[in-house]
Motif scaffolding. Structure first.
Motif, mmCIF file in Angstrom:
data_model
loop_
_atom_site.group_PDB
_atom_site.id
_atom_site.type_symbol
_atom_site.label_atom_id
_atom_site.label_comp_id
_atom_site.label_asym_id
_atom_site.label_seq_id
_atom_site.Cartn_x
_atom_site.Cartn_y
_atom_site.Cartn_z
ATOM 1 N N UNK A 135 -12.960 19.458 70.691
ATOM 2 C CA UNK A 135 -13.638 18.329 70.975
ATOM 3 C C UNK A 135 -13.072 17.160 70.102
ATOM 4 N N UNK A 136 -12.695 17.481 69.074
ATOM 5 C CA UNK A 136 -11.867 16.355 68.037
ATOM 6 C C UNK A 136 -10.734 15.902 68.978
ATOM 7 N N UNK A 137 -9.896 16.873 69.763
ATOM 8 C CA UNK A 137 -8.527 16.100 70.429
ATOM 9 C C UNK A 137 -9.112 15.648 71.633
ATOM 10 N N UNK A 138 -10.189 15.990 72.587
ATOM 11 C CA UNK A 138 -10.695 15.544 73.410
ATOM 12 C C UNK A 138 -11.104 14.200 73.096
ATOM 13 N N UNK A 139 -12.023 14.013 72.409
ATOM 14 C CA UNK A 139 -12.726 12.740 71.674
ATOM 15 C C UNK A 139 -11.499 11.734 71.425
ATOM 16 N N UNK A 140 -10.302 11.972 70.767
ATOM 17 C CA UNK A 140 -9.191 11.226 70.329
ATOM 18 C C UNK A 140 -8.640 11.055 71.613
ATOM 19 N N UNK A 141 -8.475 11.511 72.668
ATOM 20 C CA UNK A 141 -7.733 11.295 73.716
ATOM 21 C C UNK A 141 -8.501 10.283 74.656
ATOM 22 N N UNK A 142 -9.967 10.363 74.417
ATOM 23 C CA UNK A 142 -10.874 9.625 75.609
ATOM 24 C C UNK A 142 -11.224 8.175 74.735
ATOM 25 N N UNK A 143 -10.821 8.036 73.715
ATOM 26 C CA UNK A 143 -11.120 7.095 72.825
ATOM 27 C C UNK A 143 -12.257 7.072 71.941
ATOM 28 N N UNK A 144 -12.930 7.979 71.667
ATOM 29 C CA UNK A 144 -14.094 8.233 71.127
ATOM 30 C C UNK A 144 -13.830 8.390 69.730
ATOM 31 N N UNK A 145 -14.087 7.621 68.748
ATOM 32 C CA UNK A 145 -13.703 7.656 67.277
ATOM 33 C C UNK A 145 -14.272 8.960 66.652
ATOM 34 N N UNK A 146 -15.393 8.961 66.881
ATOM 35 C CA UNK A 146 -16.181 10.229 65.979
ATOM 36 C C UNK A 146 -17.420 10.695 66.892
ATOM 37 N N UNK A 147 -17.828 11.829 66.505
ATOM 38 C CA UNK A 147 -19.021 12.197 67.216
ATOM 39 C C UNK A 147 -19.865 13.344 66.195
ATOM 40 N N UNK A 195 -16.486 16.333 51.527
ATOM 41 C CA UNK A 195 -17.804 16.128 52.142
ATOM 42 C C UNK A 195 -17.778 15.411 53.396
ATOM 43 N N UNK A 196 -18.541 15.784 54.499
ATOM 44 C CA UNK A 196 -18.697 14.780 55.785
ATOM 45 C C UNK A 196 -20.230 14.582 55.744
ATOM 46 N N UNK A 197 -20.437 13.409 56.390
ATOM 47 C CA UNK A 197 -21.685 12.931 56.687
ATOM 48 C C UNK A 197 -22.511 13.892 57.727
ATOM 49 N N UNK A 198 -23.873 14.177 57.292
ATOM 50 C CA UNK A 198 -24.632 14.951 58.087
ATOM 51 C C UNK A 198 -25.933 14.073 58.124
ATOM 52 N N UNK A 243 -26.712 17.417 62.053
ATOM 53 C CA UNK A 243 -25.469 17.389 62.847
ATOM 54 C C UNK A 243 -24.517 16.792 61.712
ATOM 55 N N UNK A 244 -23.329 17.248 61.834
ATOM 56 C CA UNK A 244 -22.290 16.962 60.703
ATOM 57 C C UNK A 244 -21.332 16.000 61.605
ATOM 58 N N UNK A 245 -20.777 15.049 61.176
ATOM 59 C CA UNK A 245 -19.985 13.955 61.673
ATOM 60 C C UNK A 245 -18.267 14.618 61.713
ATOM 61 N N UNK A 246 -17.843 14.476 62.993
ATOM 62 C CA UNK A 246 -16.318 14.859 63.195
ATOM 63 C C UNK A 246 -15.685 13.582 63.473
ATOM 64 N N UNK A 247 -14.337 13.380 63.315
ATOM 65 C CA UNK A 247 -13.520 12.271 63.788
ATOM 66 C C UNK A 247 -12.415 12.820 64.993
#
Length: 251
Positions: free
Chosen positions: A105-117, A148-151, A159-163
């Motif tokens: 999903x991080x690869x797909x998001x990057x390609x779709x212009x989505x910075x994080x999820x 650490x990541x934002x939860x 949910x945890x924030x992924x870029x």
């Protein structure tokens, strides 16, 4: 619109030392071996690679890994790659391990212009809390650990924030492609190849069968040519050269 490149060497000629690469494939399936070999022959080094795994035996990214050309790996699986494990534990290689679905999903998001999820995968573990060893010091200690990541909580669930991931280049392999870069993948080769292709700013696809524009039905296209900048047509011998990681036969 004709994106066909004559040779593998020409296709990767502008990939510099220290480049970031998203590389398709799953195990030994759908790995862009010809393009990887061309990078090896160029002597490119210091690469940051994003891929599900880092090759196996003497195939795929294992070629670059064994030659010491990879500085960092973002992936999901070390598996039976003993050299990968050795370099990681010896502190020679930085490794960011990510849950497999999150990597996809991080690869797909990057390609779709989505910075994080946000995703529930990894909540309550070091994936979210930090402390995963990214680099060892070679003596059993951790030289660099994950932060650490934002939860955040949504409807009572954490949910945890992924870029999203973007790379300078992407190398993929397709069963069929046309001169406009529209690609079709075969079975499990479709797992990571389309996602890696989306994440790369310059995507190079090696195709087992090159066809003319219009020969692939629009509904059959797995990845539109807008995501692909260069197409390399493989020879029949290159297209047929497919290794088996673990051969199992009946008596």
């Amino acid at each position: 619109m004709d994106k066909v490149i004559a040779t593998a060497a020409e296709a990767v000629a502008d990939v510099p030392d220290g480049a970031s690469l998203a590389v398709g494939g799953f195990g030994l399936s759908g790995v862009p071996n010809v393009l990887i070999q061309a990078l090896y022959e160029r002597g490119v080094t210091g690469l940051s690679v994003v891929s599900n795994n880092c090759g196996a035996m003497d195939s795929g990214l294992a070629v670059l890994l064994a030659a010491g050309r990879i500085a960092r790996v973002t992936g999901s699986y070390i598996g039976a790659n003993k050299e990968f494990a050795r370099q990681y534990l010896a502190g020679e290689l930085e490794v960011e391990l990510i849950p497999q679905g999150t990597l996809a999903e991080r690869l797909r998001a990057g390609g779709a212009g989505i910075p994080a999820f946000f995703t529930p995968a990894g909540v309550g573990t070091q994936v979210a809390e930090g402390g995963l060893p990214w680099r060892y010091d070679g003596e059993g200690g951790v030289a660099l650990a994950s932060p650490p990541k934002e939860v955040r909580e949504f409807d009572g669930t954490e949910y945890v924030l992924e870029h999203g991931i973007r790379t300078g280049f992407a190398l993929v392999r397709a069963a069929k492609g046309d001169r406009h870069g529209n690609l079709v993948f075969n079975k499990s080769t479709r797992n990571f190849n389309p996602l890696a292709a989306m994440a790369g700013k310059v995507t190079i696809a090696e195709v087992e069968e090159l066809v003319e524009p219009g020969e692939i039905e629009p509904d059959a296209v797995h990845l539109p040519g807008i995501f692909v900048q260069r197409v390399l047509a493989l020879t029949p011998e290159q297209a047929a050269d497919k290794k088996i990681e673990q051969r199992t036969v009946s008596s």
